[in-house]
Design a protein around this motif. Structure first.
Motif, mmCIF file in Angstrom:
data_model
loop_
_atom_site.group_PDB
_atom_site.id
_atom_site.type_symbol
_atom_site.label_atom_id
_atom_site.label_comp_id
_atom_site.label_asym_id
_atom_site.label_seq_id
_atom_site.Cartn_x
_atom_site.Cartn_y
_atom_site.Cartn_z
ATOM 1 N N THR A 1 3.010 -4.206 7.708
ATOM 2 C CA THR A 1 1.365 -3.291 7.889
ATOM 3 C C THR A 1 0.895 -3.316 9.275
ATOM 4 O OG1 THR A 1 0.614 -3.727 5.888
ATOM 5 C CG2 THR A 1 -0.916 -3.384 7.739
ATOM 6 N N ALA B 1 0.655 -1.513 0.620
ATOM 7 C CA ALA B 1 -0.540 0.056 0.148
ATOM 8 C C ALA B 1 1.055 1.161 -0.214
ATOM 9 C CB ALA B 1 -0.946 0.354 1.049
ATOM 10 N N ILE C 1 3.241 -1.504 4.037
ATOM 11 C CA ILE C 1 3.117 -0.037 3.530
ATOM 12 C C ILE C 1 4.179 0.868 3.501
ATOM 13 C CG2 ILE C 1 1.305 2.039 4.912
ATOM 14 C CD1 ILE C 1 0.302 0.294 6.627
ATOM 15 N N VAL D 1 -6.022 -0.198 4.697
ATOM 16 C CA VAL D 1 -4.909 -0.434 4.479
ATOM 17 C C VAL D 1 -4.897 -1.464 5.195
ATOM 18 C CG1 VAL D 1 -2.369 0.322 4.174
ATOM 19 C CG2 VAL D 1 -4.363 1.215 2.429
#
Lengths: 286, 329
Positions: free
Chosen positions: A252, A53, A238, A231
């Protein structure tokens, strides 16, 4: 499915972006010319079958990265290595056949698809463009079959394929946009705010659909979003952008629970505070 | 606080049918009943296509010619649907005003925003130039602009999305209306701006006692803002209750499912990648609505009766009307 659930299979790199930069010039004739570093020396890597993401506030350069990776923009400098090929250097001819491997889904599906098209036409278009070299897309029947399969995959009955795009609801349009992006069986899907602006329940449906498709076909996603909560549900890792640079990258759970850079902290805090009233009120719900 | 006050705005059995020439008639709203107390913030929670915006536009009589309205809308003992266009124009913008959904397209791109706010004032209060300019400056300050002079002479395209949102709020609040209708006031904004606009609406209510009808598909917006919430599904209100009650004890299965999705999207440190709760299926097509409950096909608690008959209002708790056979005695 978490980051390290891929078991014994070695995780391979699908896309590797190195020192990517893109400048835009604003102004000119009457105004003072201002050069904006939309993307400034960005590095990141996406593993096959995973989701990275790219988050950040509006104007942080997320969409420019997406447009460079899909070569809708040509980067000023840097490398975009997709399975050994530097796609930043591809010329127009090479690009055409390459595009089938990276596809993009945009925020507003209703405006991303030609409103004069039927669902079938929208799904057929990429097959026709790419079909010059391929065999299976060449005749009408097989194109229709592919369109029908893709529609079923995204949860829309193929019975409606002759209907105009205008007859589909917002959520259905986004599903069709997804079906079209999947038409050529790409390896990487770039989702540029593809779930933004949808209703809560539609968003949940599409998020689940994307997760299912990823599992079924081993798809890799580059997910551009400013919605940290979304997300957190969809990405393995990320990368946070601020002012054209990536300021923090990590798995994440780490980014969400232990952000280090100020921009990341700000994003996580904003997501938490915007939902604070809700979480307080719904705490009684099981 | 509410029990001592009288409802000043009441929607009675409102129904709207669109009959476009090229298409089948569409029943956009059906049996809408809702009362609003002075100074109250009431939220309309529903998804796109459920008729929220039709409701907002019906209250202001801004629907297209082919829309047929039934029922009544009482505002201070007058039925708004029976007023002449001329007398309604005195109410629209003055007593009831709208914060439109998309400020970028609601503002005129070739007129400075200051003049566009002034235009609202001029339509209702004929005042001298200097006087109304001062009033516009006050309004700009009120909606949070520190340097109103610069904003006054700006064109809409020179402002950011958040700033344009503030301009349309200033327009709607210009005449100190008693009811403000905000149609998705935060849908195009990022989370930080969203919070600012919500705070601004709360402030307008607090300072001037303006009642606000906020339409949104986002429960997080309504959670911090609304006193009461009416949940809409496929052209009907299915449940009404105080904000706290709707969020902590939703009665209708649709509200319940929606709240599960909303809570699952609240960010926590323990989040992992994986499927989220969702409501399968789609809302019914408004041009061929089922006779029974409109949520029936997607409902996890459906019963035989649900597809045969529309559940009229049940009242399992005081002030908690809900349209679901689950609560039939």
């Amino acid at each position: 499915m978490s980051t390290n659930s891929n078991g014994g299979a070695a995780i391979q790199s699908l896309l590797r972006v190195k020192r990517l930069s893109k400048k835009y010039a604003r102004g000119g004739l009457w105004q003072k010319r201002v050069v904006i570093n939309a993307v400034d020396n960005v590095d990141f890597e996406i593993m096959t079958g995973q989701t990275l993401a790219l988050v950040g506030e509006s104007g942080s350069g997320k969409s420019t990265v997406a447009r460079c990776v899909t070569r809708l923009e040509t980067p000023d400098s840097g490398e975009i290595v997709f399975q050994g090929t530097d796609i930043a250097k591809l010329d127009a001819r090479e690009l055409i056949s390459f595009r089938s491997r990276i596809q993009m889904v945009f925020q507003d599906a209703a405006t991303a698809i030609n409103p004069h098209f039927s669902a079938l036409q929208a799904l057929e278009e990429p097959l026709l463009i790419q079909g010059k070299t391929g065999e299976e897309h060449e005749n009408r029947e097989s194109r229709r079959d592919i369109a029908a399969t893709r529609m079923t995959e995204v949860g829309i009955s193929p019975d409606g394929m002759q209907r105009s795009i205008l007859h589909f609801s917002g959520g259905q349009c986004q599903r069709l946009a997804l079906a079209r992006a999947l038409a050529l069986r790409p390896e990487l899907l770039v989702l540029d705010e593809a779930l933004t602006g949808l209703d809560l329940s539609t968003q949940a449906q599409i998020a689940n659909l994307l997760l299912d498709l990823q599992e079924a076909h081993g798809l890799t996603y580059l997910l551009i979003s400013h919605d940290m909560a979304l997300v957190a549900r969809m990405a393995d890792s990320i990368a946070v952008m601020s002012g054209g640079c990536i300021v923090e990258v990590g798995p994440t759970p780490q980014i969400i629970s232990d952000p280090t850079h100020a921009a990341t902290k700000h994003l996580v805090a904003a997501a938490k505070s915007s939902a604070s009233n809700l979480s307080a009120m719904t705490s009684a719900l099981a | 606080m509410q029990s001592s006050k009288q409802i000043f705005f009441e929607i009675r059995n409102l129904a709207v049918t669109y009959s476009p020439e090229s298409d089948r008639p569409i029943r956009a709203l059906d049996g809408i009943k809702l009362g609003i107390y002075p100074g109250e913030v009431i939220g309309i929670l529903g998804e796109s296509g459920c008729g929220k915006s039709t409701l907002a536009n019906a209250l202001l009589r801004l629907l297209p010619q082919h829309a047929k309205l039934e029922g009544a809308i009482f505002f201070r003992d007058r039925d708004l649907l029976r007023l002449t266009d001329k007398s309604f124009r005195e109410i629209r913008g003055r007593e009831i005003s709208l914060i439109p959904q998309d400020p970028a397209s609601a503002l005129n791109p070739v007129i400075k925003v200051g003049s566009q706010i002034r235009e609202v004032l001029r339509a209702h209060f004929p005042t001298k130039g200097e006087q109304s300019r001062d009033r516009v400056m006050d309004l700009l300050r009120e909606v949070g602009f520190v340097k109103p002079d610069n904003i006054y002479s700006a064109y809409p395209h020179q402002l950011s999305g958040g700033q344009r949102q503030r301009i349309v709020i200033a327009q709607a609040a210009a005449c100190r209306p008693t009811l403000l209708i905000a149609d998705e006031p935060t849908s195009k904004l990022d989370p930080a701006l969203k919070a600012e606009i919500v705070a601004l609406l709360s402030q307008i209510r607090k300072q001037h006692g303006t009642a606000i009808l906020v339409i949104s598909h986002d429960p997080t917006v309504l959670a911090g803002l609304a006193d009461r919430i009416a949940v809409m599904y496929a052209g009907r209100i299915v449940e009404v209750g105080t904000s706290a009650a709707i969020f902590s004890r939703p009665l209708h299965p649709y509200t319940e499912a929606l709240m599960r999705i909303a809570t699952s999207s609240v960010i926590t440190g323990a989040m992992v990648k994986g499927r989220v709760p969702s409501i399968e299926g789609e809302s019914p097509n408004p041009s061929c609505l089922p006779v029974g409950c409109r949520f029936e096909s997607r409902c996890s608690e459906r019963m035989d009766i649900c597809s045969r008959q529309y559940p009229l209002e049940f009242m399992p708790e005081p002030s908690r009307p809900v349209n679901c056979f689950k609560y039939e005695e």
